[in-house]
Every structure is written in structure tokens, then in C-alpha cells.
Design a protein around this motif. Structure first.
Motif, PDB file in Angstrom:
ATOM      1  N   ASP A   1       0.776  -1.219   0.007  1.00  0.00           N
ATOM      2  CA  ASP A   1      -0.195  -0.075   0.071  1.00  0.00           C
ATOM      3  C   ASP A   1       0.722   1.298   0.151  1.00  0.00           C
ATOM      4  O   ASP A   1       0.725   2.174  -0.715  1.00  0.00           O
ATOM      5  N   ILE A   2       1.669   1.240   0.854  1.00  0.00           N
ATOM      6  CA  ILE A   2       2.778   2.361   1.000  1.00  0.00           C
ATOM      7  C   ILE A   2       3.623   2.674  -0.476  1.00  0.00           C
ATOM      8  O   ILE A   2       3.684   3.694  -0.919  1.00  0.00           O
ATOM      9  N   THR A   3       4.213   1.654  -1.024  1.00  0.00           N
ATOM     10  CA  THR A   3       4.741   1.705  -2.195  1.00  0.00           C
ATOM     11  C   THR A   3       4.055   2.104  -3.368  1.00  0.00           C
ATOM     12  O   THR A   3       4.290   3.124  -3.899  1.00  0.00           O
ATOM     13  N   ARG A   4       2.662   1.760  -3.539  1.00  0.00           N
ATOM     14  CA  ARG A   4       1.655   2.386  -4.405  1.00  0.00           C
ATOM     15  C   ARG A   4       1.361   3.653  -4.215  1.00  0.00           C
ATOM     16  O   ARG A   4       1.273   4.786  -5.267  1.00  0.00           O
ATOM     17  N   LYS A   5       1.409   4.312  -3.080  1.00  0.00           N
ATOM     18  CA  LYS A   5       1.031   5.751  -2.657  1.00  0.00           C
ATOM     19  C   LYS A   5       2.412   6.517  -3.239  1.00  0.00           C
ATOM     20  O   LYS A   5       2.135   7.476  -3.502  1.00  0.00           O
ATOM     21  N   LEU A   6       3.368   6.026  -2.735  1.00  0.00           N
ATOM     22  CA  LEU A   6       4.383   6.638  -3.445  1.00  0.00           C
ATOM     23  C   LEU A   6       4.906   6.499  -4.890  1.00  0.00           C
ATOM     24  O   LEU A   6       5.275   7.683  -5.520  1.00  0.00           O
ATOM     25  N   MET A   7       4.387   5.540  -5.309  1.00  0.00           N
ATOM     26  CA  MET A   7       4.501   5.689  -7.064  1.00  0.00           C
ATOM     27  C   MET A   7       3.423   6.724  -7.538  1.00  0.00           C
ATOM     28  O   MET A   7       3.928   7.210  -8.603  1.00  0.00           O
ATOM     29  N   ARG A   8       2.443   6.835  -6.843  1.00  0.00           N
ATOM     30  CA  ARG A   8       1.488   7.927  -7.795  1.00  0.00           C
ATOM     31  C   ARG A   8       2.304   9.143  -7.430  1.00  0.00           C
ATOM     32  O   ARG A   8       1.417  10.039  -8.117  1.00  0.00           O
TER      33      ARG A   8
END
Length: 466
Positions: free
Chosen positions: A332-339
Motif C-alpha cells: 500500500d505504501i509503495t503504491r502511494k509513493l508511486m502515485r
């Protein structure tokens, strides 16, 4: 017609999958960067993504249009409005006001709706088998539920002087055209409540043209351009620091990331090396857990819906960093950072590993209550209000100074090293970030009034009401 709203709560950002079921094809409007979401939706509904549409060059998130096009072979249809500063620098199909993008039985008419940005466009959708009249308008950051897009981002975040007044005038003119549309047309905006792209966005996901005519403050001021511009530009929240980088990355031919990266768990030896190299360490636990045992020098940015926005305030796009997080939160954190394009996440450790690796080295703190604040004020303590300027101006503790948490690292010289310092915000979240920043920068005279302005005002009301 197939329709699905994809809503990212972490950035209050809306994207849309619209399909022609007769032809088995679909379009995605304003996709986020972890594009597996759209591919899975299309697959589950027997659709092939063939069209990708963007409403403008986004400032608040990194568009996934190119990643999605690479994975699906879909064609991108992007605005060719605005001057040479607002042209996409990678292959795509140019579209302008009046153009119609056809997809099976569906037709997307392009409307140039500048104001938020010069190249901003909206898409007016007609479902041809059912009617020849348009039924939906995808507005991007033009019209929201109860609000309109702010025109000051280019000036405040990207430093383009003089653009906010031009944008306000363009927004006024664009809304005049919006006002001519049929009341029945559904409006699907690019953001909801919580976005920094406006100041009064509603929490309802969609609206209608007719509802906005009677409800939206901006549409009540269309007989006075000066009053409209003044109100539009006042009281806007501080634009996050990373917005300027998003404007750049969404326009240029950048590196693509077509799948969610797998982040490695670090050994004790690797963690020691990270500390020696001076990489930023972000502790993503709730502040209550952080306060029970934290490593000095780490930043406490809780993994909640505001996580990516705060990360965009404090990290640049060159530095590597790691996180402290439960294993089940890492994806979840990785996706938020990707965005928002923060792709330099170099690993993680869990809270349990932190306690083991740093046994005996962790610090603790306890928040203070209102009575302690009052007592410290009598001792000439410095009170720092970490909220935004508009919040501070609406009411604050007497004698407090306003240092917005997002800009705190640039204003450390205004924090007293001699007095006791009390930090607070509205309800505790931002004060916890500020506390960790100050501790990381050598301030050991800090107290956290976690109840913040909400607690201060509520208790005052109780005293007044007896």
C-alpha cells in the motif's frame, strides 16, 4: 455502456473506466500510475482498453497514461491547447476544443476549459445508441462538487509569476460556458474532499450541472469578474512542494514503471549501513505508537490518506530512503509513493525489527494536555501552530506563531532553542510530524500538544457554557 469510478483516497483523486460493451472496448480517463487496477477491471468485464484520455497536465499525481499505454497498446488522447509551455513531449494524439474522440457507440467531445491550467480540457460524453444528447461531463480539475479548480498552483508551486490572475480570468470565462450546459448532465470531477486542488471540495463523488448552478459558490459570482477572482484566489491551502515536479514529470519523456516494485526487507547489517549513509528513515506508524519508542532522526509520517502528500513535502526526487512499516502495509505504501513518482524506496524494516535492532537506543515522549499548555505559557513558552495560514487566521492560541508543518524544515531558525517549545495543529497528525522533524534537527526542548486547536476550542466552549 460500462462505467466505473476508481477513487484513490490517498490523493482524493478520481479516474474513470468507460466502456462500450457492444464493441468490447474501454477508455480510461486520468489514470493513476499503479495501472494494474484498470487492467483488472477491464479483464473482469471482458473489455480491452483502447483509449486513454487526460484532462490536463496534472500537478498532484504522476499520471499513469504512458504506463497503461505501454501495457495495453491503447492510444493516448491529450490536450493540444495552451501555448508552447503546455505541450506534452512524448508521442500521443493531439486533441483540441471541438474534436470528438469516438469509441464504439460512445463519443467524447473535447471542451477547452482553461482556468486551473491553460491546457485544461473536459470531456462531454454521448452514449449514441440511447440518445444524441450528452449525458456525462468529465471535468478534471475544472469543476468539482461545490468548488472549482484553483488557478494559483502554477504561480505558488511552480513559480510561474503572473499566471494566477490570468487563470482566474480564464476560469470565469470557462464557467460562463459551463453555465450554458443542460442541467441534467452528470458531472464527474477529478478530485473530491481532501485534495489540495481546491479549497471547498465536496465529499460526494459526482454532481450535475444543474446542482452546481444552485450550489457551487463560484457559479453564484458570474456577474462580477473582480469579485469572483478575489474569492477564488483567497484562502487556498498551501500547495504541496512536490506539485512543481509533477508538472514537469507529467509533461516530459520520463522513465516508466509498469509494475508495482517489490520492496526488500532489510537485515540489521543493512539497516546499520543505511544509518551510516545518512538516508532518510520514515517511520509510518501512528504517532501514538511512535511516541512509545522511536529512533531519533526518523520522521514520523503515518501511513494514512495523507501519507503521500506529506512525503512529497519532505523528500526530493533524487534521494534514497527507507521506511519503518508493518509488512502487510508495504505494498500500500509503495503504491502511494508511486502515485507521486517517489521511486527511490530502498527497503523497509518492521516495528519489531526496530525494537530489536535499536534496543536501548529508542526515545519516548508523552503528549501534554491543555492545562500544561496554560502553565507553560505563564513560563514564557513558545507556541508553534503547525496548521496552514488560512486555518491559523481563523483562530489560534494567543501569542502563537504560525509555522506551517510542510515548510518547517526551511524555518528552523524561527524555533526557539532557549525556551520550552509547544507544537500543535488541529487534531494531532501534523504536530506529530513537526515534533519528529524538530527532534531530528536537534531540538530537545519540544512538547507536543496533541489535542491541538480542536481540544483548545472545545474546552474553552465548555468553560464559557459553564
Amino acid at each position: 455502456m460500462f462505467f466505473e469510478l476508481v477513487y484513490d483516497k490517498s490523493l482524493a483523486q478520481a479516474s474513470y473506466v468507460i466502456g462500450c460493451q457492444a464493441a468490447g472496448i474501454a477508455a480510461v480517463i486520468d489514470p493513476k500510475r499503479d495501472v494494474d487496477t484498470y487492467i483488472n477491471i477491464a479483464k473482469a468485464n471482458n473489455l480491452k482498453i483502447t483509449h486513454i484520455l487526460e484532462t490536463h497536465i496534472h500537478a498532484d499525481f504522476l499520471s499513469g497514461s504512458r504506463e497503461l499505454a505501454t501495457l495495453t497498446g491503447a492510444e493516448m488522447y491529450l490536450s493540444d491547447e495552451g501555448d508552447e509551455n503546455w505541450k506534452y513531449e512524448f508521442p500521443h494524439n493531439n486533441i483540441k476544443h471541438g474534436d470528438v474522440v469516438k469509441m464504439g457507440n460512445l463519443a467524447f467531445e473535447v471542451l477547452h476549459t482553461p482556468g486551473h491550467t491553460p491546457e485544461s480540457i473536459s470531456f462531454l460524453l454521448t452514449d449514441k445508441p440511447a440518445t444524441n444528447e450528452p449525458v456525462m461531463l468529465f471535468t478534471g480539475d475544472f469543476v468539482f462538487v461545490g468548488d472549482v479548480g484553483r488557478p494559483d498552483l502554477l504561480e505558488q508551486a511552480a513559480g510561474l509569476k503572473g499566471t494566477q490572475d490570468i487563470g482566474a480570468a480564464q476560469m470565469f470565462d470557462s464557467l460562463q460556458e459551463f453555465n450554458k450546459l443542460g442541467d441534467y448532465i452528470q458531472v464527474w470531477p477529478g478530485h473530491g474532499a481532501g485534495s489540495a486542488c481546491g479549497k471547498a471540495l465536496g465529499a460526494v463523488p459526482s454532481t450535475t450541472v444543474g446542482y452546481e448552478k444552485i450550489r457551487n459558490w463560484a457559479l453564484q459570482l458570474l456577474d462580477d469578474k473582480a469579485a469572483f477572482a478575489k474569492e477564488l484566489l483567497s484562502g487556498q491551502p498551501e500547495p504541496p512542494k512536490y506539485f512543481a515536479m509533477m508538472k514537469k514529470l507529467n509533461k516530459v519523456d520520463r522513465k516508466l514503471v509498469t509494475e508495482v516494485p517489490t520492496i526488500k526487507n532489510l537485515s540489521k547489517e543493512a539497516f546499520e549501513k543505511i544509518k551510516q549513509e545518512g538516508l532518510k528513515i520514515i517511520d509510518t506508524r501512528p504517532w501514538e505508537d511512535y511516541a512509545k519508542g522511536f529512533l531519533k532522526g526518523t520522521l514520523n509520517i503515518t501511513n494514512n490518506n495523507s501519507f503521500s502528500t506529506w512525503m512529497g513535502w519532505y523528500l526530493n526526487y533524487e534521494e534514497k530512503f527507507i521506511i519503518i512499516a508493518d509488512e502487510n502495509q508495504v505494498d500500500d505504501i509503495t503504491r502511494k509513493l508511486m502515485r507521486i513518482g517517489l521511486d527511490n524506496l530502498s527497503g523497509y524494516i518492521t516495528p519489531e525489527q526496530l525494537a530489536s535492532f535499536e534496543k536501548g537506543n529508542l526515545e519516548t515522549y508523552s503528549p501534554i494536555d491543555k492545562e500544561t499548555v496554560k502553565s507553560k505559557l505563564k513560563e514564557d513558552a513558545q507556541v508553534i501552530d503547525a496548521r496552514g495560514a488560512s486555518e491559523f487566521n481563523q483562530g489560534h492560541i494567543e501569542g502563537a506563531i504560525n509555522l506551517f508543518v510542510g515548510k518547517l524544515p526551511q524555518n528552523l531558525d524561527k524555533v526557539s532553542k532557549d525556551k520550552q517549545v509547544i507544537i500543535h495543529c488541529q487534531a494531532g497528525g501534523r504536530a506529530a510530524i513537526a515534533y519528529s522533524i524538530l527532534k531530528a534537527n536537534g531540538f530537545d526542548n519540544i512538547l507536543n500538544y496533541a489535542g491541538g486547536w480542536n481540544d483548545w476550542v472545545a474546552t474553552e466552549k465548555e468553560l464559557v457554557n459553564g
